[in-house]
Scaffold this motif. Structure first.
Motif, PDB file in Angstrom:
ATOM      1  N   GLY A  37      87.179  40.325  18.126  1.00  0.00           N
ATOM      2  CA  GLY A  37      88.943  39.406  18.735  1.00  0.00           C
ATOM      3  C   GLY A  37      89.569  40.197  19.066  1.00  0.00           C
ATOM      4  N   PHE A  38      89.445  40.975  19.133  1.00  0.00           N
ATOM      5  CA  PHE A  38      90.696  42.232  19.361  1.00  0.00           C
ATOM      6  C   PHE A  38      91.478  41.923  20.984  1.00  0.00           C
ATOM      7  CE2 PHE A  38      92.820  46.136  22.308  1.00  0.00           C
ATOM      8  CZ  PHE A  38      93.037  46.284  20.530  1.00  0.00           C
ATOM      9  N   ALA A  39      91.719  41.261  21.941  1.00  0.00           N
ATOM     10  CA  ALA A  39      91.414  40.499  22.851  1.00  0.00           C
ATOM     11  C   ALA A  39      92.393  39.493  22.166  1.00  0.00           C
ATOM     12  CB  ALA A  39      90.794  40.245  23.974  1.00  0.00           C
ATOM     13  N   ALA A  40      92.186  38.719  22.023  1.00  0.00           N
ATOM     14  CA  ALA A  40      92.712  37.325  21.565  1.00  0.00           C
ATOM     15  C   ALA A  40      93.901  38.076  20.354  1.00  0.00           C
ATOM     16  CB  ALA A  40      91.304  36.058  20.859  1.00  0.00           C
ATOM     17  N   ALA A  41      94.264  38.183  19.660  1.00  0.00           N
ATOM     18  CA  ALA A  41      94.223  38.734  18.179  1.00  0.00           C
ATOM     19  C   ALA A  41      95.894  39.603  19.541  1.00  0.00           C
ATOM     20  CB  ALA A  41      94.275  40.025  17.576  1.00  0.00           C
ATOM     21  N   LYS A  42      95.673  39.976  20.302  1.00  0.00           N
ATOM     22  CA  LYS A  42      96.389  40.743  20.566  1.00  0.00           C
ATOM     23  C   LYS A  42      97.476  40.164  21.665  1.00  0.00           C
ATOM     24  CE  LYS A  42      96.332  45.963  20.399  1.00  0.00           C
ATOM     25  NZ  LYS A  42      97.721  46.158  21.177  1.00  0.00           N
ATOM     26  N   MET A  43      96.325  38.712  22.510  1.00  0.00           N
ATOM     27  CA  MET A  43      96.978  37.734  23.291  1.00  0.00           C
ATOM     28  C   MET A  43      98.282  37.203  22.659  1.00  0.00           C
ATOM     29  SD  MET A  43      97.109  36.733  26.291  1.00  0.00           S
ATOM     30  CE  MET A  43      97.719  34.854  27.458  1.00  0.00           C
ATOM     31  N   THR A  44      97.354  36.346  21.143  1.00  0.00           N
ATOM     32  CA  THR A  44      98.071  35.464  20.105  1.00  0.00           C
ATOM     33  C   THR A  44      99.709  36.118  19.870  1.00  0.00           C
ATOM     34  OG1 THR A  44      96.671  36.200  18.195  1.00  0.00           O
ATOM     35  CG2 THR A  44      96.156  34.404  19.365  1.00  0.00           C
ATOM     36  N   ALA A  45      99.798  37.464  19.857  1.00  0.00           N
ATOM     37  CA  ALA A  45     101.088  38.472  19.590  1.00  0.00           C
ATOM     38  C   ALA A  45     101.633  38.168  19.978  1.00  0.00           C
ATOM     39  CB  ALA A  45     100.471  39.749  19.397  1.00  0.00           C
ATOM     40  N   ILE A  46     101.613  37.591  21.748  1.00  0.00           N
ATOM     41  CA  ILE A  46     103.109  37.146  22.959  1.00  0.00           C
ATOM     42  C   ILE A  46     102.788  35.981  23.385  1.00  0.00           C
ATOM     43  CG2 ILE A  46     102.759  39.470  23.490  1.00  0.00           C
ATOM     44  CD1 ILE A  46     101.065  39.084  25.627  1.00  0.00           C
ATOM     45  N   TYR A  47     101.704  35.161  22.999  1.00  0.00           N
ATOM     46  CA  TYR A  47     101.556  33.763  23.494  1.00  0.00           C
ATOM     47  C   TYR A  47     101.084  33.457  22.345  1.00  0.00           C
ATOM     48  CZ  TYR A  47     102.066  34.741  27.999  1.00  0.00           C
ATOM     49  OH  TYR A  47     101.767  35.495  29.455  1.00  0.00           O
ATOM     50  N   PRO A  48     102.162  33.246  20.713  1.00  0.00           N
ATOM     51  CA  PRO A  48     101.129  31.897  19.679  1.00  0.00           C
ATOM     52  C   PRO A  48     101.101  31.276  19.826  1.00  0.00           C
ATOM     53  CG  PRO A  48     104.000  33.379  19.927  1.00  0.00           C
ATOM     54  CD  PRO A  48     103.412  33.583  21.182  1.00  0.00           C
ATOM     55  N   LYS A  49     100.871  29.996  20.941  1.00  0.00           N
ATOM     56  CA  LYS A  49     100.338  29.078  21.597  1.00  0.00           C
ATOM     57  C   LYS A  49      98.598  29.144  21.334  1.00  0.00           C
ATOM     58  CE  LYS A  49     104.089  26.069  21.680  1.00  0.00           C
ATOM     59  NZ  LYS A  49     105.265  25.145  21.967  1.00  0.00           N
ATOM     60  N   PHE A  50      98.467  31.063  22.105  1.00  0.00           N
ATOM     61  CA  PHE A  50      97.096  30.871  22.326  1.00  0.00           C
ATOM     62  C   PHE A  50      95.573  30.461  21.487  1.00  0.00           C
ATOM     63  CE2 PHE A  50      93.232  33.720  24.058  1.00  0.00           C
ATOM     64  CZ  PHE A  50      93.237  33.223  25.114  1.00  0.00           C
ATOM     65  N   THR A  51      95.470  29.705  21.101  1.00  0.00           N
ATOM     66  CA  THR A  51      94.757  29.289  20.021  1.00  0.00           C
ATOM     67  C   THR A  51      94.071  28.090  20.465  1.00  0.00           C
ATOM     68  OG1 THR A  51      95.879  27.287  20.004  1.00  0.00           O
ATOM     69  CG2 THR A  51      96.417  28.659  18.997  1.00  0.00           C
ATOM     70  N   LYS A  52      93.244  27.690  21.936  1.00  0.00           N
ATOM     71  CA  LYS A  52      92.537  26.636  22.661  1.00  0.00           C
ATOM     72  C   LYS A  52      91.483  27.414  22.748  1.00  0.00           C
ATOM     73  CE  LYS A  52      91.406  23.083  24.559  1.00  0.00           C
ATOM     74  NZ  LYS A  52      91.609  21.858  23.953  1.00  0.00           N
ATOM     75  N   LEU A  53      90.337  27.381  22.312  1.00  0.00           N
ATOM     76  CA  LEU A  53      89.017  27.653  22.490  1.00  0.00           C
ATOM     77  C   LEU A  53      87.768  26.840  23.682  1.00  0.00           C
ATOM     78  CD1 LEU A  53      87.594  27.377  18.771  1.00  0.00           C
ATOM     79  CD2 LEU A  53      89.064  29.639  20.116  1.00  0.00           C
ATOM     80  N   ALA A  54      88.201  27.750  24.708  1.00  0.00           N
ATOM     81  CA  ALA A  54      87.640  27.752  26.002  1.00  0.00           C
ATOM     82  C   ALA A  54      86.336  27.933  26.375  1.00  0.00           C
ATOM     83  CB  ALA A  54      88.601  27.142  26.751  1.00  0.00           C
ATOM     84  N   PRO A  55      84.958  27.279  26.257  1.00  0.00           N
ATOM     85  CA  PRO A  55      83.969  27.578  26.620  1.00  0.00           C
ATOM     86  C   PRO A  55      84.371  28.779  28.658  1.00  0.00           C
ATOM     87  CG  PRO A  55      83.988  25.483  26.822  1.00  0.00           C
ATOM     88  CD  PRO A  55      85.009  26.059  25.653  1.00  0.00           C
ATOM     89  N   MET A  56      83.282  29.115  28.900  1.00  0.00           N
ATOM     90  CA  MET A  56      83.099  30.214  30.102  1.00  0.00           C
ATOM     91  C   MET A  56      82.666  28.513  30.987  1.00  0.00           C
ATOM     92  SD  MET A  56      81.669  33.786  30.131  1.00  0.00           S
ATOM     93  CE  MET A  56      82.591  35.309  29.760  1.00  0.00           C
ATOM     94  N   PHE A  57      81.979  28.015  30.739  1.00  0.00           N
ATOM     95  CA  PHE A  57      81.438  27.248  31.519  1.00  0.00           C
ATOM     96  C   PHE A  57      81.536  25.786  31.088  1.00  0.00           C
ATOM     97  CE2 PHE A  57      78.648  31.321  31.991  1.00  0.00           C
ATOM     98  CZ  PHE A  57      79.644  32.125  32.612  1.00  0.00           C
ATOM     99  N   LEU A  58      81.561  24.813  32.093  1.00  0.00           N
ATOM    100  CA  LEU A  58      81.167  23.251  32.149  1.00  0.00           C
ATOM    101  C   LEU A  58      79.788  23.925  31.355  1.00  0.00           C
ATOM    102  CD1 LEU A  58      83.192  21.476  35.141  1.00  0.00           C
ATOM    103  CD2 LEU A  58      83.983  22.395  32.566  1.00  0.00           C
ATOM    104  N   ASP A  59      79.863  22.757  30.043  1.00  0.00           N
ATOM    105  CA  ASP A  59      78.483  21.902  29.399  1.00  0.00           C
ATOM    106  C   ASP A  59      79.003  20.420  29.580  1.00  0.00           C
ATOM    107  OD1 ASP A  59      79.643  20.862  27.340  1.00  0.00           O
ATOM    108  OD2 ASP A  59      79.736  23.031  26.095  1.00  0.00           O
ATOM    109  N   PRO A  60      77.202  19.904  28.859  1.00  0.00           N
ATOM    110  CA  PRO A  60      77.597  18.124  28.866  1.00  0.00           C
ATOM    111  C   PRO A  60      78.521  17.653  28.648  1.00  0.00           C
ATOM    112  CG  PRO A  60      75.085  19.378  29.188  1.00  0.00           C
ATOM    113  CD  PRO A  60      76.277  20.154  29.077  1.00  0.00           C
TER     114      PRO A  60
END
Length: 328
Positions: A37-60
């Motif tokens: 979780g390191f990158a996301a933790a660092k990201m939320t420190a500068i972009y507090p709204k970075f909370t969206k769980l988004a898969p890499m690829f489209l699935d059904p």
């Protein structure tokens, strides 16, 4: 194990981490050990709204992401649902593969195509990452010492795809980043191994065959183009349509994808130094930096500000140092 499985380690995505907390959380993890979780933790420190769980690829189940259903390509899938359903049914695989999807902590590197990669001998270091992402037609063979030999996924679009089939690596996932509706039709020809009769509508020549099984083909979640453009870089919204200077480069789209799906994120081969016009633009050809022109679709300077912000905050590690130069 099909589908995308997301490990976000020990992190709560609805918590904004502060530097002291990060130090306590990760300070006693040994050097070289993946930090969950390191990158996301660092990201939320500068972009507090970075909370969206988004898969890499489209699935059904891609329609659950309502925001991509609201926009036409490249920011969404509006009007393309029927062909996407056909493609997903044919590929029938939607993750990185069982081994990688099941890892509790993943390190990822986005390998850019910049000339700054030449003569750095980073090949072994790049290959040590769990997931190695390459872009467009950047070659591996003959450049292994500097760029490594491992390719987990290659992200591209019709005009950027490798055209000579012998230049494809033996194993990798072929990932389409669709910038226009026509790109999905092109992918359908590639998936079903159909002859491409016309290339009308493409801005340059395109690949006519991709030597991959359908199960090795994916569609990049267009949410990353949307988020990188409108939320992270702050490019013009233009009513959610492709317009002047509002399309992020594929490299930044790939970084955005990695921040949502990898625990640690690094880059190499990024950054154009316009003060060195005679330096090579790409590591694999002799075109000079002076050949680059301000793009109609990209905003290179604004994008560089965003990437510098990520490097300065420690969200991503830049192995070649081209993003900041001496500015970080």
């Amino acid at each position: 194990m099909r589908g995308c499985i997301f490990n976000h380690g020990l992190i709560s995505f609805f918590h904004v981490y502060r530097p002291l907390e990060l130090m306590y959380k990760y300070g006693n993890i040994s050097e070289g050990v993946c930090k969950p979780g390191f990158a996301a933790a660092k990201m939320t420190a500068i972009y507090p709204k970075f909370t969206k769980l988004a898969p890499m690829f489209l699935d059904p189940n891609y329609k659950r992401f309502s925001r991509i259903g609201d926009y036409l390509p490249p920011f969404g899938v509006k009007t393309q649902e029927k062909i996407i359903d056909i493609l997903l049914s044919a590929t029938n695989m939607y993750g990185l593969g069982e081994e990688l999807d099941s890892k509790s902590c993943k390190t990822c590197i986005i390998v850019g195509n910049g000339g700054i990669l030449a003569n750095k001998s980073l090949g072994q270091k790049i290959d040590d990452f769990d997931v190695v992402v390459r872009l467009n037609e950047a070659p591996v063979k003959g450049f292994e010492k500097d760029v490594g030999s491992k390719t987990t996924i290659r992200i591209t679009y019709p005009e950027g795809a490798i055209q000579k089939t012998e230049r494809y690596e033996a194993e990798s996932l072929f990932v389409l980043s669709a910038f226009k509706s026509l790109d999905f039709k092109w992918l359908r020809h590639m998936v079903f191994n159909q002859r491409l009769r016309s290339t009308d509508g493409f801005w340059k020549s395109v690949a006519r065959h991709v030597p991959r099984e359908p199960s090795d083909m994916r569609i990049l979640n267009p949410y990353f183009i949307q988020e990188a453009s409108f939320k992270l870089i702050g490019l013009p919204h233009n009513n959610g349509q492709m317009g002047r200077g509002n399309i992020p480069t594929l490299g930044t789209v790939a970084i955005t994808m990695a921040l949502h799906n990898c625990d640690e994120v690094a880059v190499a081969g990024f950054g154009y130094n316009m003060s060195t016009p005679h330096a090579p633009l790409h590591y694999y050809e002799k075109i000079r930096m002076s050949a680059i022109k301000e793009s109609w679709t990209h905003n290179i300077s604004k994008e560089k500000e965003f990437l510098m912000k990520l490097v300065k905050a420690g969200v991503i590690q830049d192995l070649t140092g081209g993003i900041c130069g001496a500015g970080c």
